[in-house]
Write a protein that holds these residues in place. Structure first.
Motif, PDB file in Angstrom:
ATOM      1  N   TRP A 145      80.866  -6.627  82.231  1.00  0.00           N
ATOM      2  CA  TRP A 145      79.357  -6.784  81.362  1.00  0.00           C
ATOM      3  C   TRP A 145      79.456  -7.304  79.818  1.00  0.00           C
ATOM      4  CZ3 TRP A 145      75.489  -8.016  84.734  1.00  0.00           C
ATOM      5  CH2 TRP A 145      75.818  -7.650  86.053  1.00  0.00           C
ATOM      6  N   PHE A 146      80.588  -7.130  79.480  1.00  0.00           N
ATOM      7  CA  PHE A 146      80.654  -7.277  78.019  1.00  0.00           C
ATOM      8  C   PHE A 146      81.868  -8.116  77.636  1.00  0.00           C
ATOM      9  CE2 PHE A 146      81.875  -5.671  73.704  1.00  0.00           C
ATOM     10  CZ  PHE A 146      80.770  -5.997  73.079  1.00  0.00           C
ATOM     11  N   SER A 147      83.208  -7.719  77.884  1.00  0.00           N
ATOM     12  CA  SER A 147      84.222  -8.357  77.416  1.00  0.00           C
ATOM     13  C   SER A 147      84.272  -9.901  77.988  1.00  0.00           C
ATOM     14  CB  SER A 147      85.561  -7.713  77.941  1.00  0.00           C
ATOM     15  OG  SER A 147      85.545  -6.389  77.313  1.00  0.00           O
ATOM     16  N   PHE A 148      83.966  -9.738  79.273  1.00  0.00           N
ATOM     17  CA  PHE A 148      84.457 -11.252  80.059  1.00  0.00           C
ATOM     18  C   PHE A 148      82.839 -11.512  80.735  1.00  0.00           C
ATOM     19  CE2 PHE A 148      88.547  -9.498  80.281  1.00  0.00           C
ATOM     20  CZ  PHE A 148      89.309 -10.629  79.752  1.00  0.00           C
ATOM     21  N   ALA A 149      81.849 -11.384  80.016  1.00  0.00           N
ATOM     22  CA  ALA A 149      80.426 -11.408  80.361  1.00  0.00           C
ATOM     23  C   ALA A 149      80.175 -12.650  81.020  1.00  0.00           C
ATOM     24  CB  ALA A 149      79.350 -10.851  79.349  1.00  0.00           C
ATOM     25  N   GLU A 150      80.399 -13.948  80.199  1.00  0.00           N
ATOM     26  CA  GLU A 150      80.305 -15.115  80.381  1.00  0.00           C
ATOM     27  C   GLU A 150      81.231 -15.613  81.599  1.00  0.00           C
ATOM     28  OE1 GLU A 150      78.012 -18.421  80.528  1.00  0.00           O
ATOM     29  OE2 GLU A 150      77.468 -16.661  79.371  1.00  0.00           O
ATOM     30  N   ALA A 198      89.021   8.400  84.936  1.00  0.00           N
ATOM     31  CA  ALA A 198      88.181   8.523  83.850  1.00  0.00           C
ATOM     32  C   ALA A 198      87.998   7.083  83.230  1.00  0.00           C
ATOM     33  CB  ALA A 198      88.481   9.509  83.020  1.00  0.00           C
ATOM     34  N   GLY A 199      89.024   6.360  82.999  1.00  0.00           N
ATOM     35  CA  GLY A 199      89.084   5.162  82.349  1.00  0.00           C
ATOM     36  C   GLY A 199      88.487   3.937  83.021  1.00  0.00           C
ATOM     37  N   VAL A 200      88.780   3.994  84.198  1.00  0.00           N
ATOM     38  CA  VAL A 200      88.454   2.956  85.274  1.00  0.00           C
ATOM     39  C   VAL A 200      87.012   2.495  85.156  1.00  0.00           C
ATOM     40  CG1 VAL A 200      88.281   1.878  87.482  1.00  0.00           C
ATOM     41  CG2 VAL A 200      90.386   2.984  86.749  1.00  0.00           C
ATOM     42  N   ALA A 201      86.044   3.437  85.149  1.00  0.00           N
ATOM     43  CA  ALA A 201      84.567   3.184  85.210  1.00  0.00           C
ATOM     44  C   ALA A 201      84.234   2.442  83.905  1.00  0.00           C
ATOM     45  CB  ALA A 201      83.956   4.395  85.440  1.00  0.00           C
ATOM     46  N   ILE A 202      84.953   2.665  82.886  1.00  0.00           N
ATOM     47  CA  ILE A 202      84.583   2.186  81.596  1.00  0.00           C
ATOM     48  C   ILE A 202      84.961   1.003  81.737  1.00  0.00           C
ATOM     49  CG2 ILE A 202      85.064   2.350  79.031  1.00  0.00           C
ATOM     50  CD1 ILE A 202      85.107   5.495  79.451  1.00  0.00           C
ATOM     51  N   SER A 203      86.177   0.582  82.084  1.00  0.00           N
ATOM     52  CA  SER A 203      86.894  -0.674  82.239  1.00  0.00           C
ATOM     53  C   SER A 203      86.215  -1.588  83.042  1.00  0.00           C
ATOM     54  CB  SER A 203      88.153  -0.534  82.707  1.00  0.00           C
ATOM     55  OG  SER A 203      89.026  -1.666  82.696  1.00  0.00           O
ATOM     56  N   TYR A 204      85.670  -1.388  83.954  1.00  0.00           N
ATOM     57  CA  TYR A 204      84.931  -2.331  85.026  1.00  0.00           C
ATOM     58  C   TYR A 204      83.717  -2.650  84.293  1.00  0.00           C
ATOM     59  CZ  TYR A 204      82.764  -4.277  88.991  1.00  0.00           C
ATOM     60  OH  TYR A 204      82.007  -5.215  89.608  1.00  0.00           O
ATOM     61  N   VAL A 205      82.736  -1.650  83.962  1.00  0.00           N
ATOM     62  CA  VAL A 205      81.592  -1.930  83.515  1.00  0.00           C
ATOM     63  C   VAL A 205      81.567  -2.977  82.152  1.00  0.00           C
ATOM     64  CG1 VAL A 205      79.468  -1.156  82.592  1.00  0.00           C
ATOM     65  CG2 VAL A 205      80.497  -0.252  84.461  1.00  0.00           C
ATOM     66  N   MET A 245      88.303  -9.598  70.854  1.00  0.00           N
ATOM     67  CA  MET A 245      87.777  -8.488  70.086  1.00  0.00           C
ATOM     68  C   MET A 245      87.125  -7.623  71.120  1.00  0.00           C
ATOM     69  SD  MET A 245      88.416  -8.639  67.047  1.00  0.00           S
ATOM     70  CE  MET A 245      87.466  -7.663  66.116  1.00  0.00           C
ATOM     71  N   ARG A 246      86.247  -8.069  72.025  1.00  0.00           N
ATOM     72  CA  ARG A 246      85.546  -7.474  72.932  1.00  0.00           C
ATOM     73  C   ARG A 246      86.285  -6.614  73.919  1.00  0.00           C
ATOM     74  NH1 ARG A 246      80.143 -10.890  74.861  1.00  0.00           N
ATOM     75  NH2 ARG A 246      79.271 -11.313  72.693  1.00  0.00           N
ATOM     76  N   PHE A 247      87.449  -7.760  74.440  1.00  0.00           N
ATOM     77  CA  PHE A 247      88.341  -6.967  75.418  1.00  0.00           C
ATOM     78  C   PHE A 247      88.806  -5.604  74.414  1.00  0.00           C
ATOM     79  CE2 PHE A 247      92.587  -5.944  76.947  1.00  0.00           C
ATOM     80  CZ  PHE A 247      92.348  -5.732  78.241  1.00  0.00           C
ATOM     81  N   GLY A 248      89.460  -5.654  73.242  1.00  0.00           N
ATOM     82  CA  GLY A 248      89.980  -4.868  72.462  1.00  0.00           C
ATOM     83  C   GLY A 248      89.273  -3.453  72.250  1.00  0.00           C
ATOM     84  N   GLY A 249      87.917  -3.768  72.288  1.00  0.00           N
ATOM     85  CA  GLY A 249      87.159  -2.676  72.015  1.00  0.00           C
ATOM     86  C   GLY A 249      86.884  -1.709  73.351  1.00  0.00           C
ATOM     87  N   VAL A 250      86.491  -2.647  74.337  1.00  0.00           N
ATOM     88  CA  VAL A 250      86.309  -1.731  75.577  1.00  0.00           C
ATOM     89  C   VAL A 250      87.730  -1.375  76.145  1.00  0.00           C
ATOM     90  CG1 VAL A 250      85.701  -2.184  78.144  1.00  0.00           C
ATOM     91  CG2 VAL A 250      84.330  -3.566  76.440  1.00  0.00           C
ATOM     92  N   GLY A 251      88.741  -2.006  75.851  1.00  0.00           N
ATOM     93  CA  GLY A 251      90.177  -1.681  76.400  1.00  0.00           C
ATOM     94  C   GLY A 251      90.636  -0.414  75.619  1.00  0.00           C
ATOM     95  N   VAL A 259      96.028  -9.891  80.453  1.00  0.00           N
ATOM     96  CA  VAL A 259      96.641 -11.084  80.905  1.00  0.00           C
ATOM     97  C   VAL A 259      96.143 -11.302  82.194  1.00  0.00           C
ATOM     98  CG1 VAL A 259      98.650 -12.661  81.644  1.00  0.00           C
ATOM     99  CG2 VAL A 259      98.738 -11.231  79.247  1.00  0.00           C
ATOM    100  N   LEU A 260      96.180 -10.302  83.283  1.00  0.00           N
ATOM    101  CA  LEU A 260      95.879 -10.433  84.636  1.00  0.00           C
ATOM    102  C   LEU A 260      94.216 -10.713  84.781  1.00  0.00           C
ATOM    103  CD1 LEU A 260      98.097  -7.919  86.502  1.00  0.00           C
ATOM    104  CD2 LEU A 260      98.265 -10.486  86.374  1.00  0.00           C
ATOM    105  N   LEU A 261      93.545  -9.992  83.976  1.00  0.00           N
ATOM    106  CA  LEU A 261      92.017 -10.141  84.124  1.00  0.00           C
ATOM    107  C   LEU A 261      91.639 -11.529  83.472  1.00  0.00           C
ATOM    108  CD1 LEU A 261      91.148  -6.706  82.652  1.00  0.00           C
ATOM    109  CD2 LEU A 261      90.698  -7.463  84.729  1.00  0.00           C
ATOM    110  N   LYS A 262      92.273 -11.983  82.510  1.00  0.00           N
ATOM    111  CA  LYS A 262      91.817 -13.303  81.673  1.00  0.00           C
ATOM    112  C   LYS A 262      92.511 -14.443  82.542  1.00  0.00           C
ATOM    113  CE  LYS A 262      91.587 -15.670  77.444  1.00  0.00           C
ATOM    114  NZ  LYS A 262      90.214 -15.819  77.323  1.00  0.00           N
ATOM    115  N   ALA A 263      93.499 -14.269  83.292  1.00  0.00           N
ATOM    116  CA  ALA A 263      94.082 -15.412  84.202  1.00  0.00           C
ATOM    117  C   ALA A 263      93.877 -15.365  85.285  1.00  0.00           C
ATOM    118  CB  ALA A 263      95.683 -15.299  83.717  1.00  0.00           C
TER     119      ALA A 263
END
Length: 121
Positions: free
Chosen positions: A48-53, A37-44, A1-7, A111-115
């Protein structure tokens, strides 16, 4: 859900800037502008949110940033490829590349981010 929102937010910004920039820029330049324009949103958002833990466990470090930037480069390459395929390969309007940019690339980068990027080390 978090990834989907940020993505979705990052992809929406990318596609929105891309489509608007097509009125004054070449398709590849418009893609680059939208992508940046989308990269900064994606990284932060992902760090800090989608994969925070997972990001904490992976260690917010130069290595994490390098892995993230590698995935971003792959994503940019895919998107540039979609633009070339749509405009030069099949001769469609460059706006159609937005469909590939918004649907296929996010799945691959997820897939690449998660794996690889946010795997606890």
């Amino acid at each position: 859900m978090r990834f989907g929102g940020v993505g979705a937010l990052a992809t929406s910004v990318h596609v929105g800037v891309y489509v608007m920039a097509l009125t004054v820029l070449s398709p590849q330049a418009a893609n680059a502008m939208g992508f940046l324009a989308g990269v900064a949103i994606s990284y932060v958002g992902h760090t800090w949110f989608s994969f925070a833990e997972a990001s904490k466990q992976a260690g917010r470090s130069h290595a994490l940033t390098a892995r993230f930037l590698t995935v971003i480069a792959i994503g940019y390459g895919l998107n540039a490829g979609w633009v070339a395929f749509v405009t030069q390969g099949i001769g469609w309007s460059p706006a159609w590349a937005a469909l590939f940019i918004a649907v296929i690339t996010p799945v691959i980068t997820f897939v690449l981010l998660k794996a690889w990027v946010y795997v606890p080390r």
